[in-house]
Design a protein around this motif. Structure first.
Motif, PDB file in Angstrom:
ATOM      1  N   GLN A   1       0.820  -1.217   0.000  1.00 57.76           N
ATOM      2  CA  GLN A   1       0.000   0.000   0.000  1.00 57.76           C
ATOM      3  C   GLN A   1       0.851   1.263   0.000  1.00 57.76           C
ATOM      4  OE1 GLN A   1      -3.091  -0.444   3.121  1.00 57.76           O
ATOM      5  NE2 GLN A   1      -4.415  -0.906   1.378  1.00 57.76           N
TER       6      GLN A   1
ATOM      7  N   LYS B   1      -2.912 -10.752  -0.076  1.00 57.25           N
ATOM      8  CA  LYS B   1      -2.653  -9.342   0.237  1.00 57.25           C
ATOM      9  C   LYS B   1      -2.325  -8.504  -1.005  1.00 57.25           C
ATOM     10  CE  LYS B   1      -2.901  -9.869   4.785  1.00 57.25           C
ATOM     11  NZ  LYS B   1      -4.011  -9.272   5.554  1.00 57.25           N
TER      12      LYS B   1
ATOM     13  N   THR C   1      -4.306  -5.372  -2.205  1.00 55.35           N
ATOM     14  CA  THR C   1      -4.301  -4.175  -1.355  1.00 55.35           C
ATOM     15  C   THR C   1      -3.566  -3.010  -2.010  1.00 55.35           C
ATOM     16  OG1 THR C   1      -2.308  -4.932  -0.165  1.00 55.35           O
ATOM     17  CG2 THR C   1      -4.446  -5.520   0.778  1.00 55.35           C
TER      18      THR C   1
END
Length: 424
Positions: free
Chosen positions: A78, A125, A128
């Motif tokens: 992120q 993940k 993300t």
């Protein structure tokens, strides 16, 4: 001819959704309210997965250190995606940005539902990188609010955060306890798909005004969203770099505690999923009261610099208290001042930063703000895991106390010096 053309444009069912320059104040309020709902739902799904990931990781053999690596992976992804996503929002508009973010959340939950080994837990993940619903919502709110009312408008997203925290934590705890991790993850995917439908139905293509956006439109379209120079250029605006440094340095210690809390609740407090859900709901209630009923009144009465000092000072005292807590009850006593300091700190710094740049750049700026939180999540889990395993929970609180006191003294001296110069 002119009147006929205008009539055709108004009645055409294929006419685009309104932009800032041709929407009424009533339409703006409706769009902002829908954005608040989307933000609350996104936080709900986020806290829903918080009720899944730690327990699934433990089932798959993750210890505290490896769970820290998992959280660091999210922060790193992120951190890279936040500024790029913000620039994407400025170039392609709010609807495209929120659609991308909500679609990524759907994929995230579907991958979580089929995660049956440690590798899949890391792979799930990856989406993300685009999961920045909250910064996109903040961009819309910032675009549709006057500068003097921006902090109050942004604080309402904090109210949504509290609602989502309560709903997500409670719902996630119950679903995980009764139906297991897979069902809970699938529930999150369905919920995220509903958020996507809201975006497609109600959010306009762009929320930028023509006055701020027209001159930049062709320039932005010709430049890549991966243009790092265009992103870092915002740091050259007056006051931006200094505010970013404060946001990172003062936010790091409390960020460490936040990212480590799921492990602290599981390992130190020995909480079960349902009990952890109730505790997170308590966080949410405190956040709702503070951001819905306190922050707006404070921003209307006091300067942003004074509120920034107040939040950092209280954060230092919270760190000192958490360094010596021994049980859940003692921790609960620190929750209200902790949520107050976090809420005021985040709202004030975000407001200061968005006011420092042109309105056409608010998406990129909110992406940079999100990258600060991602930076904290990147270094926080690994650093926090090391401190917790080797020095205990008290070390995290003491670091927060020392760092925030140092930042508080520095900002206070600077504030007093500027006040003296102004009086002269």
């Amino acid at each position: 001819m002119s009147g006929r053309g205008e009539t055709t444009k108004e009645t055409s069912p294929r006419a685009p959704l309104p932009t800032q320059d041709n929407v009424t104040e009533q339409q703006k309020k409706k769009i902002v309210n829908i954005v608040y709902i989307i933000a609350a739902l996104d936080i709900t799904w986020m806290f829903l997965q918080f009720s899944v990931t730690p327990y699934l990781a433990k089932k798959l053999g993750f210890d505290t250190l490896w769970f820290g690596y998992l959280q660091t992976t999210v922060g790193l992804i992120q951190l890279l995606g936040g500024p790029m996503f913000g620039r994407f929002a400025d170039i392609f508009g709010a609807r495209a940005a929120l659609s991308l973010a909500c679609s990524s959340t759907v994929v995230f939950f579907l991958l979580l539902a089929i995660a049956e080994n440690p590798a899949m837990l890391f792979i799930h993940k990856l989406p993300t990188v685009f999961m920045h619903v909250l910064p996109a919502c903040q961009m819309v709110v910032a675009d549709f609010s006057a500068p003097e009312k921006r902090a109050d408008a942004l604080s309402k997203i904090g109210l949504c955060f509290g609602v989502g925290m309560i709903a997500g934590s409670t719902l996630g705890g119950h679903l995980n306890t009764r139906f297991g991790e897979t069902f809970t993850a699938c529930f999150g995917a369905v919920g995220s798909a509903f958020s996507l439908l809201l975006v497609l139905k109600f959010i306009p293509k762009t929320t930028k005004s023509e006055a701020s956006g027209t001159n930049k439109d062709s320039e932005n379209k010709s430049k890549s969203i991966f243009n790092v120079g265009e992103i870092t250029r915002l740091l050259k605006f007056p006051g931006v770099k200094r505010t970013f440094v404060v946001k990172i340095v003062a936010g790091l210690p409390s960020g460490i505690f936040q990212v480590m809390f799921s492990i602290i609740a599981l390992d130190f407090f020995k909480l079960k999923p349902e009990q952890n859900g109730y505790l997170m709901a308590y966080f949410g209630i405190a956040s709702m009261v503070i951001q819905g009923g306190v922050v707006g009144r404070l921003t209307a009465r006091y300067s942003e610099n004074s509120l920034l000092l107040l939040s950092i000072g209280i954060s230092s005292l919270v760190g000192l208290a958490q360094a010596y807590m021994q049980d859940v009850f003692q921790f609960c006593l620190t929750v209200v001042p902790m949520m107050f300091s976090l809420s005021v700190f985040n709202v004030i710094t975000d407001s200061m930063l968005t006011k420092s740049v042109p309105s056409s750049e608010t998406g990129t700026m909110m992406g940079l703000c999100a990258s600060v939180q991602s930076l904290l999540r990147t270094v926080g889990p690994t650093l926090g895991g090391f401190m917790y395993v080797n020095y205990g929970i008290s070390s995290i609180g003491l670091i927060q106390f020392v760092v925030n006191i140092a930042v508080f003294v520095h900002l206070l001296q600077r504030h007093l010096r500027k006040t003296a110069e102004h009086q002269q």
